[in-house]
Design a protein around this motif. Structure first.
Motif, mmCIF file in Angstrom:
data_model
loop_
_atom_site.group_PDB
_atom_site.id
_atom_site.type_symbol
_atom_site.label_atom_id
_atom_site.label_comp_id
_atom_site.label_asym_id
_atom_site.label_seq_id
_atom_site.Cartn_x
_atom_site.Cartn_y
_atom_site.Cartn_z
ATOM 1 N N MET A 1 0.854 -1.177 0.000
ATOM 2 C CA MET A 1 0.000 0.000 0.000
ATOM 3 C C MET A 1 0.895 1.232 0.000
ATOM 4 S SD MET A 1 -2.865 1.145 2.836
ATOM 5 C CE MET A 1 -4.000 -0.148 2.436
ATOM 6 N N SER A 2 0.577 2.195 -0.852
ATOM 7 C CA SER A 2 1.380 3.415 -0.932
ATOM 8 C C SER A 2 1.144 4.299 0.285
ATOM 9 C CB SER A 2 1.029 4.188 -2.206
ATOM 10 O OG SER A 2 -0.254 4.782 -2.080
ATOM 11 N N ASP A 3 2.051 5.244 0.485
ATOM 12 C CA ASP A 3 1.902 6.179 1.610
ATOM 13 C C ASP A 3 0.614 6.983 1.480
ATOM 14 O OD1 ASP A 3 4.226 5.348 2.813
ATOM 15 O OD2 ASP A 3 5.453 6.950 1.954
ATOM 16 N N LYS A 4 0.277 7.415 0.254
ATOM 17 C CA LYS A 4 -0.945 8.202 0.062
ATOM 18 C C LYS A 4 -2.186 7.380 0.374
ATOM 19 C CE LYS A 4 0.814 11.598 -3.112
ATOM 20 N NZ LYS A 4 0.473 12.502 -4.172
ATOM 21 N N ALA A 5 -2.186 6.126 -0.029
ATOM 22 C CA ALA A 5 -3.325 5.249 0.263
ATOM 23 C C ALA A 5 -3.434 5.005 1.759
ATOM 24 C CB ALA A 5 -3.189 3.932 -0.486
ATOM 25 N N ARG A 6 -2.313 4.825 2.430
ATOM 26 C CA ARG A 6 -2.308 4.613 3.876
ATOM 27 C C ARG A 6 -2.833 5.861 4.594
ATOM 28 N NH1 ARG A 6 2.638 3.334 4.325
ATOM 29 N NH2 ARG A 6 2.283 1.155 3.856
ATOM 30 N N GLU A 7 -2.387 7.035 4.161
ATOM 31 C CA GLU A 7 -2.857 8.279 4.768
ATOM 32 C C GLU A 7 -4.362 8.434 4.576
ATOM 33 O OE1 GLU A 7 -0.493 11.329 2.952
ATOM 34 O OE2 GLU A 7 1.219 10.944 4.271
ATOM 35 N N SER A 8 -4.837 8.143 3.370
ATOM 36 C CA SER A 8 -6.262 8.231 3.084
ATOM 37 C C SER A 8 -7.055 7.286 3.976
ATOM 38 C CB SER A 8 -6.501 7.915 1.600
ATOM 39 O OG SER A 8 -7.859 8.056 1.272
ATOM 40 N N ASN A 9 -6.560 6.068 4.174
ATOM 41 C CA ASN A 9 -7.228 5.104 5.053
ATOM 42 C C ASN A 9 -7.205 5.556 6.504
ATOM 43 O OD1 ASN A 9 -8.085 3.260 3.140
ATOM 44 N ND2 ASN A 9 -6.210 2.073 3.236
ATOM 45 N N ASP A 10 -6.098 6.144 6.939
ATOM 46 C CA ASP A 10 -6.010 6.647 8.320
ATOM 47 C C ASP A 10 -7.045 7.748 8.547
ATOM 48 O OD1 ASP A 10 -3.943 4.889 8.813
ATOM 49 O OD2 ASP A 10 -2.362 6.422 8.726
ATOM 50 N N ILE A 11 -7.182 8.642 7.580
ATOM 51 C CA ILE A 11 -8.166 9.722 7.690
ATOM 52 C C ILE A 11 -9.578 9.147 7.663
ATOM 53 C CG2 ILE A 11 -9.137 11.737 6.510
ATOM 54 C CD1 ILE A 11 -6.218 12.409 5.700
ATOM 55 N N LEU A 12 -9.819 8.188 6.771
ATOM 56 C CA LEU A 12 -11.125 7.543 6.690
ATOM 57 C C LEU A 12 -11.512 6.944 8.038
ATOM 58 C CD1 LEU A 12 -13.564 6.311 5.151
ATOM 59 C CD2 LEU A 12 -12.070 4.398 4.583
ATOM 60 N N ASN A 13 -10.612 6.220 8.658
ATOM 61 C CA ASN A 13 -10.900 5.609 9.966
ATOM 62 C C ASN A 13 -11.166 6.665 11.027
ATOM 63 O OD1 ASN A 13 -10.724 2.947 9.111
ATOM 64 N ND2 ASN A 13 -8.510 2.906 9.376
ATOM 65 N N HIS A 14 -10.436 7.764 10.998
ATOM 66 C CA HIS A 14 -10.657 8.829 11.973
ATOM 67 C C HIS A 14 -12.045 9.437 11.786
ATOM 68 C CE1 HIS A 14 -9.485 11.998 14.785
ATOM 69 N NE2 HIS A 14 -10.240 12.766 14.025
ATOM 70 N N ILE A 15 -12.409 9.736 10.550
ATOM 71 C CA ILE A 15 -13.709 10.352 10.284
ATOM 72 C C ILE A 15 -14.843 9.400 10.652
ATOM 73 C CG2 ILE A 15 -15.236 11.160 8.430
ATOM 74 C CD1 ILE A 15 -12.846 12.698 7.314
ATOM 75 N N LYS A 16 -14.684 8.112 10.374
ATOM 76 C CA LYS A 16 -15.716 7.130 10.730
ATOM 77 C C LYS A 16 -15.927 7.063 12.237
ATOM 78 C CE LYS A 16 -15.742 3.174 8.184
ATOM 79 N NZ LYS A 16 -15.098 1.959 7.611
ATOM 80 N N ASN A 17 -14.878 7.324 13.015
ATOM 81 C CA ASN A 17 -14.954 7.222 14.476
ATOM 82 C C ASN A 17 -15.216 8.548 15.175
ATOM 83 O OD1 ASN A 17 -14.516 4.405 14.647
ATOM 84 N ND2 ASN A 17 -12.362 4.749 14.187
ATOM 85 N N CYS A 18 -15.277 9.622 14.439
ATOM 86 C CA CYS A 18 -15.532 10.944 15.013
ATOM 87 C C CYS A 18 -16.898 11.423 14.528
ATOM 88 C CB CYS A 18 -14.428 11.920 14.588
ATOM 89 S SG CYS A 18 -14.737 13.626 15.107
ATOM 90 N N GLN A 19 -17.882 11.372 15.395
ATOM 91 C CA GLN A 19 -19.248 11.728 15.008
ATOM 92 C C GLN A 19 -19.324 13.121 14.397
ATOM 93 O OE1 GLN A 19 -21.756 9.569 15.023
ATOM 94 N NE2 GLN A 19 -23.180 11.051 14.217
ATOM 95 N N TYR A 20 -18.616 14.072 14.958
ATOM 96 C CA TYR A 20 -18.621 15.445 14.449
ATOM 97 C C TYR A 20 -18.127 15.485 13.004
ATOM 98 C CZ TYR A 20 -17.605 20.424 14.094
ATOM 99 O OH TYR A 20 -17.567 21.733 13.679
ATOM 100 N N CYS A 21 -16.997 14.831 12.731
ATOM 101 C CA CYS A 21 -16.432 14.821 11.381
ATOM 102 C C CYS A 21 -17.324 14.062 10.415
ATOM 103 C CB CYS A 21 -15.034 14.202 11.386
ATOM 104 S SG CYS A 21 -13.801 15.190 12.260
ATOM 105 N N LEU A 22 -17.930 12.986 10.878
ATOM 106 C CA LEU A 22 -18.807 12.189 10.028
ATOM 107 C C LEU A 22 -20.041 12.982 9.617
ATOM 108 C CD1 LEU A 22 -19.184 9.439 8.700
ATOM 109 C CD2 LEU A 22 -20.299 8.659 10.792
ATOM 110 N N VAL A 23 -20.612 13.728 10.538
ATOM 111 C CA VAL A 23 -21.774 14.555 10.205
ATOM 112 C C VAL A 23 -21.386 15.617 9.173
ATOM 113 C CG1 VAL A 23 -23.369 16.299 11.133
ATOM 114 C CG2 VAL A 23 -23.012 14.152 12.356
ATOM 115 N N ILE A 24 -20.233 16.228 9.338
ATOM 116 C CA ILE A 24 -19.773 17.206 8.356
ATOM 117 C C ILE A 24 -19.614 16.533 6.996
ATOM 118 C CG2 ILE A 24 -17.833 18.673 7.658
ATOM 119 C CD1 ILE A 24 -17.428 19.356 10.598
ATOM 120 N N ALA A 25 -18.996 15.370 6.957
ATOM 121 C CA ALA A 25 -18.778 14.657 5.691
ATOM 122 C C ALA A 25 -20.096 14.336 4.998
ATOM 123 C CB ALA A 25 -17.974 13.391 5.933
#
Length: 66
Positions: A1-25
């Motif tokens: 997995m490339s660094d960009k793909a890993r970063e994107s997945n890390d952000i995805l997991n954070h947004i999925k676990n942060c209700q505030y960010c998920l509502v914004i998304a």
């Protein structure tokens, strides 16, 4: 997995676990607007990664296509 793909997945997991960010998304029209609203809310980095339209695209798509 490339660094960009890993970063994107890390952000995805954070947004999925942060209700505030998920509502914004879920209430935006695309990753550009998501980036703008997160920055207006004081979020410039998530999961240690600087936010960009490209690394927020997967998070936006996930939030709006579930």
């Amino acid at each position: 997995m490339s660094d960009k793909a890993r970063e994107s997945n890390d952000i995805l997991n954070h947004i999925k676990n942060c209700q505030y960010c998920l509502v914004i998304a879920k209430n935006t029209t695309g990753p550009g607007e998501l980036l703008e609203l997160l920055e207006m809310s004081g979020f410039y980095r998530l999961a240690g990664v600087e936010l960009t339209v490209d690394n927020l695209r997967k998070s936006w798509e996930n939030a709006n296509h579930e």
